[in-house]
Design a protein around this motif. Structure first.
Motif, mmCIF file in Angstrom:
data_model
loop_
_atom_site.group_PDB
_atom_site.id
_atom_site.type_symbol
_atom_site.label_atom_id
_atom_site.label_comp_id
_atom_site.label_asym_id
_atom_site.label_seq_id
_atom_site.Cartn_x
_atom_site.Cartn_y
_atom_site.Cartn_z
ATOM 1 N N THR A 1 47.698 30.410 52.393
ATOM 2 C CA THR A 1 46.553 30.894 51.632
ATOM 3 C C THR A 1 46.280 32.336 52.007
ATOM 4 N N LYS A 2 45.957 33.145 51.023
ATOM 5 C CA LYS A 2 45.534 34.529 51.268
ATOM 6 C C LYS A 2 44.227 34.753 50.549
ATOM 7 N N ARG A 3 43.323 35.420 51.218
ATOM 8 C CA ARG A 3 42.034 35.746 50.615
ATOM 9 C C ARG A 3 42.028 37.224 50.252
ATOM 10 N N PHE A 4 41.464 37.514 49.097
ATOM 11 C CA PHE A 4 41.337 38.907 48.688
ATOM 12 C C PHE A 4 39.998 39.090 48.001
ATOM 13 N N THR A 5 39.561 40.336 47.940
ATOM 14 C CA THR A 5 38.310 40.643 47.257
ATOM 15 C C THR A 5 38.555 41.727 46.218
ATOM 16 N N LEU A 6 37.828 41.627 45.149
ATOM 17 C CA LEU A 6 37.779 42.669 44.133
ATOM 18 C C LEU A 6 36.344 43.186 44.126
ATOM 19 N N SER A 7 36.174 44.484 44.232
ATOM 20 C CA SER A 7 34.828 45.055 44.164
ATOM 21 C C SER A 7 34.785 46.102 43.060
ATOM 22 N N ASN A 8 33.616 46.236 42.491
ATOM 23 C CA ASN A 8 33.418 47.140 41.365
ATOM 24 C C ASN A 8 32.454 48.247 41.781
ATOM 25 N N ARG A 9 32.953 49.473 41.907
ATOM 26 C CA ARG A 9 32.105 50.619 42.227
ATOM 27 C C ARG A 9 31.699 51.373 40.965
ATOM 28 N N ASN A 10 32.118 50.901 39.815
ATOM 29 C CA ASN A 10 31.771 51.533 38.548
ATOM 30 C C ASN A 10 30.303 51.241 38.221
ATOM 31 N N PRO A 11 29.657 52.102 37.455
ATOM 32 C CA PRO A 11 28.252 51.876 37.112
ATOM 33 C C PRO A 11 28.059 50.886 35.967
ATOM 34 N N VAL A 12 29.130 50.282 35.511
ATOM 35 C CA VAL A 12 29.073 49.306 34.432
ATOM 36 C C VAL A 12 29.835 48.053 34.855
ATOM 37 N N PRO A 13 29.494 46.900 34.293
ATOM 38 C CA PRO A 13 30.261 45.692 34.610
ATOM 39 C C PRO A 13 31.697 45.826 34.105
ATOM 40 N N VAL A 14 32.647 45.340 34.886
ATOM 41 C CA VAL A 14 34.050 45.320 34.479
ATOM 42 C C VAL A 14 34.469 43.851 34.448
ATOM 43 N N PRO A 15 34.557 43.265 33.259
ATOM 44 C CA PRO A 15 34.931 41.847 33.183
ATOM 45 C C PRO A 15 36.404 41.643 33.529
ATOM 46 N N ILE A 16 36.694 40.564 34.227
ATOM 47 C CA ILE A 16 38.081 40.183 34.517
ATOM 48 C C ILE A 16 38.478 39.200 33.425
ATOM 49 N N LEU A 17 39.311 39.652 32.523
ATOM 50 C CA LEU A 17 39.694 38.834 31.378
ATOM 51 C C LEU A 17 40.871 37.920 31.686
ATOM 52 N N SER A 18 41.724 38.316 32.629
ATOM 53 C CA SER A 18 42.848 37.461 32.999
ATOM 54 C C SER A 18 43.413 37.931 34.324
ATOM 55 N N MET A 19 44.178 37.053 34.943
ATOM 56 C CA MET A 19 44.926 37.382 36.153
ATOM 57 C C MET A 19 46.335 36.855 35.935
ATOM 58 N N THR A 20 47.314 37.606 36.388
ATOM 59 C CA THR A 20 48.704 37.188 36.219
ATOM 60 C C THR A 20 49.407 37.220 37.560
ATOM 61 N N CYS A 21 50.527 36.537 37.601
ATOM 62 C CA CYS A 21 51.344 36.497 38.803
ATOM 63 C C CYS A 21 52.754 36.934 38.413
ATOM 64 N N ASP A 22 53.265 37.928 39.118
ATOM 65 C CA ASP A 22 54.616 38.419 38.863
ATOM 66 C C ASP A 22 55.579 37.657 39.763
ATOM 67 N N THR A 23 56.280 36.722 39.187
ATOM 68 C CA THR A 23 57.201 35.886 39.981
ATOM 69 C C THR A 23 58.652 36.199 39.672
ATOM 70 N N THR A 24 58.945 37.409 39.239
ATOM 71 C CA THR A 24 60.308 37.755 38.860
ATOM 72 C C THR A 24 61.236 37.794 40.072
ATOM 73 N N GLU A 25 60.663 38.003 41.280
ATOM 74 C CA GLU A 25 61.511 38.077 42.467
ATOM 75 C C GLU A 25 61.683 36.724 43.151
ATOM 76 N N VAL A 26 61.080 35.693 42.617
ATOM 77 C CA VAL A 26 61.201 34.359 43.191
ATOM 78 C C VAL A 26 62.505 33.720 42.712
ATOM 79 N N ILE A 27 63.244 33.151 43.643
ATOM 80 C CA ILE A 27 64.520 32.497 43.280
ATOM 81 C C ILE A 27 64.300 31.053 42.961
#
Length: 179
Positions: free
Chosen positions: A153-179
């Motif tokens: 498990t890995k924990r990560f944070t996303l923070s928004n320093r912009n003065p407006v809300p930034v919606p997260i519409l999707s998240m993807t995983c790049d698995t092209t290097e996985v065998i």
């Protein structure tokens, strides 16, 4: 020793001039940069009509045009000027001040410039509930070699320093290097 007295009276006027949300926020995209004109809309929360006689901004990325000197009635919203933003970098993230000079006050209106990116931080790594802090390159979550039937498990944070809300519409995983 002379004393000079100057009688005066003060009338306190309660209220404010507030910008319509979004009318004083400017997103900076990628080059090539094009001028971005935006009408600035202000709502009058004073009990008297307000006339804007002048406007100033001490920021070389902005230009003021089309200042409207017509009265804004109490409770009304009006376009008072056009603010032209000329971005010169994709990394701009700051707030400037637009000063409006009126018949009853000097209003300071925040003008936001933002890039719209989120900050990413990956701080802890856990193997089967045993966690440790580590530092990893920006924007990377690397699980390394994971044994069959193991849990990582890995924990990560996303923070928004912009003065407006930034919606997260999707998240993807790049698995092209996985065998």
């Amino acid at each position: 020793h002379f004393v000079i007295e100057a009688p005066y009276s003060v009338f306190v006027l309660h209220g404010a001039l507030t910008p319509v949300p979004g009318s004083t926020s400017f997103w900076v995209g990628r080059p090539p940069f094009s001028p971005a004109p935006r009408p600035v809309e202000i709502t009058n929360h004073f009990s008297i009509p307000v006339v804007i006689y002048g406007a100033e901004i001490d920021d070389e990325n902005f230009e003021i045009e089309e200042l409207q000197r017509t009265p804004i009635e109490p409770g009304a919203t009006a376009t008072v000027l056009t603010l032209i933003f000329r971005g010169n970098s994709s990394d701009l993230l700051y707030t400037s001040q637009l000063r409006l000079l009126t018949n009853c006050t000097q209003a300071i209106i925040p003008v936001n410039v933002y890039h719209g990116r989120l900050n990413f931080a990956s701080e802890t790594e856990c193997w089967e509930n045993d966690c440790e802090t580590f530092t990893q390159p920006e924007n990377v979550i690397d699980f390394g070699v994971v044994a069959v039937n193991s849990l990582r498990t890995k924990r990560f944070t996303l923070s928004n320093r912009n003065p407006v809300p930034v919606p997260i519409l999707s998240m993807t995983c790049d698995t092209t290097e996985v065998i």
